[in-house]
Design a protein around this motif. Structure first.
Motif, short mmCIF file in Angstrom:
data_model
loop_
_atom_site.label_atom_id
_atom_site.label_comp_id
_atom_site.label_asym_id
_atom_site.label_seq_id
_atom_site.Cartn_x
_atom_site.Cartn_y
_atom_site.Cartn_z
N PRO A 69 0.80 -1.23 0.00
CA PRO A 69 0.00 0.00 0.00
C PRO A 69 0.83 1.28 0.00
O PRO A 69 0.34 2.34 -0.38
CB PRO A 69 -0.84 -0.11 1.28
N ARG A 70 2.08 1.19 0.42
CA ARG A 70 2.94 2.37 0.43
C ARG A 70 3.51 2.65 -0.96
O ARG A 70 3.65 3.80 -1.36
CB ARG A 70 4.07 2.17 1.43
N LEU A 71 3.84 1.59 -1.72
CA LEU A 71 4.41 1.77 -3.06
C LEU A 71 3.34 1.82 -4.14
O LEU A 71 3.53 2.46 -5.18
CB LEU A 71 5.39 0.63 -3.36
N PHE A 72 2.22 1.13 -3.89
CA PHE A 72 1.12 1.04 -4.87
C PHE A 72 -0.21 1.30 -4.16
O PHE A 72 -1.01 0.38 -3.97
CB PHE A 72 1.11 -0.34 -5.53
N PRO A 73 -0.46 2.53 -3.74
CA PRO A 73 -1.72 2.82 -3.03
C PRO A 73 -2.94 2.61 -3.92
O PRO A 73 -2.84 2.67 -5.15
CB PRO A 73 -1.57 4.28 -2.63
N ARG A 74 -4.08 2.33 -3.28
CA ARG A 74 -5.32 2.10 -4.05
C ARG A 74 -5.64 3.29 -4.95
O ARG A 74 -6.08 3.12 -6.07
CB ARG A 74 -6.49 1.86 -3.10
N THR A 75 -5.47 4.50 -4.42
CA THR A 75 -5.63 5.70 -5.23
C THR A 75 -4.22 6.16 -5.58
O THR A 75 -3.48 6.65 -4.72
CB THR A 75 -6.36 6.80 -4.44
N PRO A 76 -3.80 5.99 -6.84
CA PRO A 76 -2.43 6.34 -7.23
C PRO A 76 -2.09 7.79 -6.91
O PRO A 76 -2.94 8.68 -7.00
CB PRO A 76 -2.41 6.09 -8.74
N ARG A 77 -0.85 8.01 -6.49
CA ARG A 77 -0.35 9.35 -6.19
C ARG A 77 0.93 9.59 -6.98
O ARG A 77 1.65 8.64 -7.31
CB ARG A 77 -0.04 9.49 -4.69
N GLY A 78 1.25 10.84 -7.22
CA GLY A 78 2.42 11.20 -8.00
C GLY A 78 3.75 10.92 -7.33
O GLY A 78 4.79 10.95 -7.97
#
Length: 185
Positions: A11-20
């Motif tokens: 979840p830190r590298l590939f969160p459910r809602t992608p972040r920049g």
């Protein structure tokens, strides 16, 4: 040698809602496949015998993890208390808002041995588990954040690894993190 993404890192590298400010352009499965099929640019020793760092040239559009603090951007620093997951106590962290870093040249993948992950109560079905990734301009590790070093020294029950604090490494960490900060979109 087999490598898998741990439930802690996913979840830190590939969160459910992608972040920049996380890994871009690939899925967790594609990330694992790449790490299992491509030879790293370099393999570095981590902060303990159970930790290795696999340095890969960045094959994504992922941006650098940190930004240097300057007089021009210091006013964009923010801070707050956060936990990395629901089992950990919140700690004070800081980050930039309104600043975007350049594309990273390297992804430095932080791996823990299966034995260490089992000791920490997170067994895996592989030789190594991904616990984090540093996105950087140079093919080297940036210092672990001071609070992470302290958490590790507190032990497994507090979300750490049980590795005692190395005072010199801690001082190097403080020197780096006084001059740099993470960023958030």
């Amino acid at each position: 040698m087999s490598i898998v993404l741990t439930p802690f890192a996913r979840p830190r590298l590939f969160p459910r809602t992608p972040r920049g400010n996380t890994i871009q352009d690939i899925t967790p499965a594609q990330f694992e496949a790449h790490l299992n099929s491509e030879t790293p640019h370099a393999v570095l020793d981590g902060y303990a015998p159970f930790c290795k760092l696999h340095v890969h040239r960045n094959w994504t559009s992922t941006r650098c993890l940190t930004v240097p603090i300057t007089d021009a951007n210091r006013h964009l620093l923010r801070s707050g208390y956060e936990a990395r997951n629901s089992a950990e106590l919140p700690v004070l962290v800081r980050w930039f808002e309104g600043v975007e870093s350049p594309r990273a040249e390297y992804l430095v993948v932080i791996l823990y041995s299966a034995e260490q992950l089992a000791k920490e109560g997170s067994p895996i079905d592989a030789d190594w588990g991904i616990v984090g990734c540093i996105y950087t301009a140079e093919p080297e590790e940036i210092p672990m954040a001071p609070i992470t070093m302290l958490r590790n020294a507190l032990g497994v029950e507090e979300g750490g690894s049980g590795v005692p604090l190395d005072r010199e490494a801690y001082r190097r960490s403080v020197d780096f993190w006084e001059r740099n900060a993470n960023w958030r979109p």
